[in-house]
Motif scaffolding. Sequence first.
Motif, PDB file in Angstrom:
ATOM      1  N   ARG A  83       4.528  21.206 -12.708  1.00 18.60           N
ATOM      2  CA  ARG A  83       3.569  20.143 -12.387  1.00 18.60           C
ATOM      3  C   ARG A  83       3.470  19.921 -10.879  1.00 18.60           C
ATOM      4  O   ARG A  83       2.384  19.613 -10.363  1.00 18.60           O
ATOM      5  N   THR A  84       4.563  20.099 -10.163  1.00 28.59           N
ATOM      6  CA  THR A  84       4.501  20.008  -8.705  1.00 28.59           C
ATOM      7  C   THR A  84       3.604  21.096  -8.147  1.00 28.59           C
ATOM      8  O   THR A  84       2.775  20.853  -7.256  1.00 28.59           O
ATOM      9  N   THR A  85       3.745  22.310  -8.661  1.00 31.70           N
ATOM     10  CA  THR A  85       2.874  23.418  -8.247  1.00 31.70           C
ATOM     11  C   THR A  85       1.419  23.102  -8.562  1.00 31.70           C
ATOM     12  O   THR A  85       0.525  23.322  -7.736  1.00 31.70           O
ATOM     13  N   ALA A  86       1.172  22.572  -9.749  1.00 35.06           N
ATOM     14  CA  ALA A  86      -0.196  22.249 -10.150  1.00 35.06           C
ATOM     15  C   ALA A  86      -0.791  21.155  -9.265  1.00 35.06           C
ATOM     16  O   ALA A  86      -1.957  21.226  -8.865  1.00 35.06           O
ATOM     17  N   ARG A  87       0.009  20.144  -8.943  1.00 32.15           N
ATOM     18  CA  ARG A  87      -0.494  19.048  -8.105  1.00 32.15           C
ATOM     19  C   ARG A  87      -0.891  19.541  -6.714  1.00 32.15           C
ATOM     20  O   ARG A  87      -1.855  19.039  -6.124  1.00 32.15           O
ATOM     21  N   THR A  88      -0.157  20.510  -6.192  1.00 35.82           N
ATOM     22  CA  THR A  88      -0.477  21.052  -4.868  1.00 35.82           C
ATOM     23  C   THR A  88      -1.883  21.623  -4.853  1.00 35.82           C
ATOM     24  O   THR A  88      -2.637  21.464  -3.884  1.00 35.82           O
ATOM     25  N   MET A  89      -2.265  22.278  -5.920  1.00 30.70           N
ATOM     26  CA  MET A  89      -3.608  22.843  -6.030  1.00 30.70           C
ATOM     27  C   MET A  89      -4.644  21.779  -6.380  1.00 30.70           C
ATOM     28  O   MET A  89      -5.732  21.718  -5.808  1.00 30.70           O
ATOM     29  N   LEU A  90      -4.293  20.887  -7.313  1.00 28.11           N
ATOM     30  CA  LEU A  90      -5.256  19.935  -7.835  1.00 28.11           C
ATOM     31  C   LEU A  90      -5.669  18.889  -6.803  1.00 28.11           C
ATOM     32  O   LEU A  90      -6.805  18.404  -6.828  1.00 28.11           O
ATOM     33  N   ALA A  91      -4.769  18.550  -5.887  1.00 25.35           N
ATOM     34  CA  ALA A  91      -5.052  17.492  -4.914  1.00 25.35           C
ATOM     35  C   ALA A  91      -6.353  17.743  -4.163  1.00 25.35           C
ATOM     36  O   ALA A  91      -7.122  16.814  -3.899  1.00 25.35           O
ATOM     37  N   MET A  92      -6.619  18.992  -3.817  1.00 24.17           N
ATOM     38  CA  MET A  92      -7.848  19.313  -3.093  1.00 24.17           C
ATOM     39  C   MET A  92      -9.080  19.016  -3.954  1.00 24.17           C
ATOM     40  O   MET A  92     -10.060  18.425  -3.486  1.00 24.17           O
ATOM     41  N   TYR A  93      -9.036  19.401  -5.228  1.00 27.86           N
ATOM     42  CA  TYR A  93     -10.191  19.232  -6.101  1.00 27.86           C
ATOM     43  C   TYR A  93     -10.448  17.761  -6.432  1.00 27.86           C
ATOM     44  O   TYR A  93     -11.585  17.384  -6.727  1.00 27.86           O
ATOM     45  N   LEU A  94      -9.399  16.939  -6.370  1.00 32.41           N
ATOM     46  CA  LEU A  94      -9.574  15.523  -6.653  1.00 32.41           C
ATOM     47  C   LEU A  94     -10.253  14.781  -5.511  1.00 32.41           C
ATOM     48  O   LEU A  94     -10.502  13.576  -5.616  1.00 32.41           O
ATOM     49  N   ARG A  95     -10.579  15.487  -4.440  1.00 33.98           N
ATOM     50  CA  ARG A  95     -11.384  14.907  -3.353  1.00 33.98           C
ATOM     51  C   ARG A  95     -12.858  15.259  -3.493  1.00 33.98           C
ATOM     52  O   ARG A  95     -13.673  14.881  -2.639  1.00 33.98           O
ATOM     53  N   LEU A 132     -14.968  12.118 -19.043  1.00 38.07           N
ATOM     54  CA  LEU A 132     -14.138  12.560 -20.164  1.00 38.07           C
ATOM     55  C   LEU A 132     -13.077  11.536 -20.552  1.00 38.07           C
ATOM     56  O   LEU A 132     -12.292  11.785 -21.476  1.00 38.07           O
ATOM     57  N   GLY A 133     -13.018  10.398 -19.845  1.00 40.74           N
ATOM     58  CA  GLY A 133     -12.104   9.341 -20.243  1.00 40.74           C
ATOM     59  C   GLY A 133     -10.899   9.143 -19.355  1.00 40.74           C
ATOM     60  O   GLY A 133     -10.072   8.254 -19.624  1.00 40.74           O
ATOM     61  N   PHE A 134     -10.760   9.943 -18.309  1.00 38.90           N
ATOM     62  CA  PHE A 134      -9.682   9.708 -17.363  1.00 38.90           C
ATOM     63  C   PHE A 134     -10.073   8.551 -16.441  1.00 38.90           C
ATOM     64  O   PHE A 134     -11.247   8.151 -16.376  1.00 38.90           O
ATOM     65  N   THR A 135      -9.098   8.006 -15.727  1.00 33.03           N
ATOM     66  CA  THR A 135      -9.338   6.876 -14.844  1.00 33.03           C
ATOM     67  C   THR A 135      -8.986   7.255 -13.414  1.00 33.03           C
ATOM     68  O   THR A 135      -8.353   8.293 -13.169  1.00 33.03           O
ATOM     69  N   GLU A 136      -9.378   6.395 -12.482  1.00 26.24           N
ATOM     70  CA  GLU A 136      -9.021   6.617 -11.078  1.00 26.24           C
ATOM     71  C   GLU A 136      -7.511   6.722 -10.916  1.00 26.24           C
ATOM     72  O   GLU A 136      -7.016   7.462 -10.070  1.00 26.24           O
ATOM     73  N   GLY A 137      -6.775   5.981 -11.730  1.00 24.49           N
ATOM     74  CA  GLY A 137      -5.324   6.046 -11.654  1.00 24.49           C
ATOM     75  C   GLY A 137      -4.765   7.414 -11.985  1.00 24.49           C
ATOM     76  O   GLY A 137      -3.697   7.793 -11.490  1.00 24.49           O
ATOM     77  N   ASP A 138      -5.497   8.187 -12.805  1.00 26.85           N
ATOM     78  CA  ASP A 138      -5.037   9.538 -13.131  1.00 26.85           C
ATOM     79  C   ASP A 138      -5.133  10.477 -11.936  1.00 26.85           C
ATOM     80  O   ASP A 138      -4.557  11.576 -11.968  1.00 26.85           O
ATOM     81  N   PHE A 139      -5.864  10.075 -10.893  1.00 28.33           N
ATOM     82  CA  PHE A 139      -6.036  10.934  -9.722  1.00 28.33           C
ATOM     83  C   PHE A 139      -4.970  10.676  -8.653  1.00 28.33           C
ATOM     84  O   PHE A 139      -4.863  11.448  -7.698  1.00 28.33           O
ATOM     85  N   ASP A 140      -4.212   9.618  -8.795  1.00 30.69           N
ATOM     86  CA  ASP A 140      -3.213   9.277  -7.772  1.00 30.69           C
ATOM     87  C   ASP A 140      -2.103  10.318  -7.716  1.00 30.69           C
ATOM     88  O   ASP A 140      -1.698  10.873  -8.744  1.00 30.69           O
ATOM     89  N   GLY A 141      -1.623  10.567  -6.509  1.00 30.91           N
ATOM     90  CA  GLY A 141      -0.463  11.440  -6.321  1.00 30.91           C
ATOM     91  C   GLY A 141      -0.674  12.874  -6.725  1.00 30.91           C
ATOM     92  O   GLY A 141       0.285  13.578  -7.059  1.00 30.91           O
ATOM     93  N   GLY A 142      -1.926  13.322  -6.722  1.00 33.64           N
ATOM     94  CA  GLY A 142      -2.205  14.701  -7.102  1.00 33.64           C
ATOM     95  C   GLY A 142      -2.426  14.899  -8.577  1.00 33.64           C
ATOM     96  O   GLY A 142      -2.624  16.033  -9.034  1.00 33.64           O
ATOM     97  N   GLY A 143      -2.431  13.800  -9.348  1.00 36.46           N
ATOM     98  CA  GLY A 143      -2.727  13.917 -10.771  1.00 36.46           C
ATOM     99  C   GLY A 143      -1.610  13.410 -11.656  1.00 36.46           C
ATOM    100  O   GLY A 143      -0.436  13.735 -11.460  1.00 36.46           O
ATOM    101  N   SER A 144      -1.976  12.597 -12.649  1.00 35.11           N
ATOM    102  CA  SER A 144      -0.998  12.101 -13.619  1.00 35.11           C
ATOM    103  C   SER A 144      -0.538  13.229 -14.533  1.00 35.11           C
ATOM    104  O   SER A 144      -1.186  14.281 -14.636  1.00 35.11           O
ATOM    105  N   VAL A 145       0.567  13.003 -15.220  1.00 37.79           N
ATOM    106  CA  VAL A 145       1.046  13.984 -16.193  1.00 37.79           C
ATOM    107  C   VAL A 145      -0.016  14.235 -17.256  1.00 37.79           C
ATOM    108  O   VAL A 145      -0.269  15.376 -17.663  1.00 37.79           O
TER     109      VAL A 145
END
Length: 299
Positions: A203-215, A226-239
């Motif tokens: 998940r740490t590896t995934a967050r490193t990649m995902l952080a860019m796309y969440l911008r 799809l039902g996710f919230t702004e909180g799911d975007f914090d810190g590179g992505g929720s579990v």
Amino acid sequence: MTSDISGTNRAFRRVGIWSGALHASLVDDAGGKAIAEALAELEALGYGTVWIGGSPTPEDAAAVVAATRSITVATGILSIWNHTAEEVTAAIAAIDPAARRRFVLGLGVSHGPMVPQYAKPYSAMVSYLDALDAAEPSVGSGHRVLAALGPKMLKLAAGRSLGAHPYLVTTEHTAEAREALGPDALLAPELTVVLDTDLDRARTTARTMLAMYLRLPNYTDNLLRLGFTEGDFDGGGSVRLLDALFAMGDTGQVRRRTREYFDAGADHVALQVLTAEEGGGGLPLAAWRELAEAFGDEL
């Protein structure tokens, strides 16, 4: 280039590889040789399609087609803002006609924060497709796919191309996309893979990649739909978000996650291998071999 690829789903087959490291224009001669050798191995391993990720140029696409013999080659995705339709058709026309039949032009509208001239993306895509149709030789609907996320672009993909190649999507989105596309259009989502059985590390590896796309609002808006919230975007992505967007674990888990996309309506899944060591890039040959062995005849 007006004839359709014969037997669309057969040409793409079930599983392909998506890689942003196949840009010959960005490497030296040694790098170009490494790309060619990697492509030869992907063909030998039996993958159905190789997707040239990360906004490739038409010349990058031509180089991959030239370096392969039988595999379907698709751009995933060429930005309509970076190259005119005339430039693209000229580059494709220069490819050997026999090899050109294996090429599929994946097109996308990119993202506002990345494109200064970004405006009216849907209308811009329609105009681009019109220009491709009018070119000589034309790149007709049977040789292109669209990077479609929302309902409007998905319907355009069904009507003006082979279908859709959505990036960074869930199985729920795949089911919705199938409904929007109808039963006959190609649906070929990308799925990012982290082959690591330590899920915290994966998940740490995934967050490193995902952080860019969440911008990028095109992705975040789609995830909010799809039902996710702004909180799911914090810190590179929720579990919860990571588990919905990535296939993490061993090859068996990747197979199970890929099956979920097929069950949701995908015809083809493009696997992008993400590795901590490569920072998400490079040519992860060992992982491609592991996945090919795990999927076996399902490729």
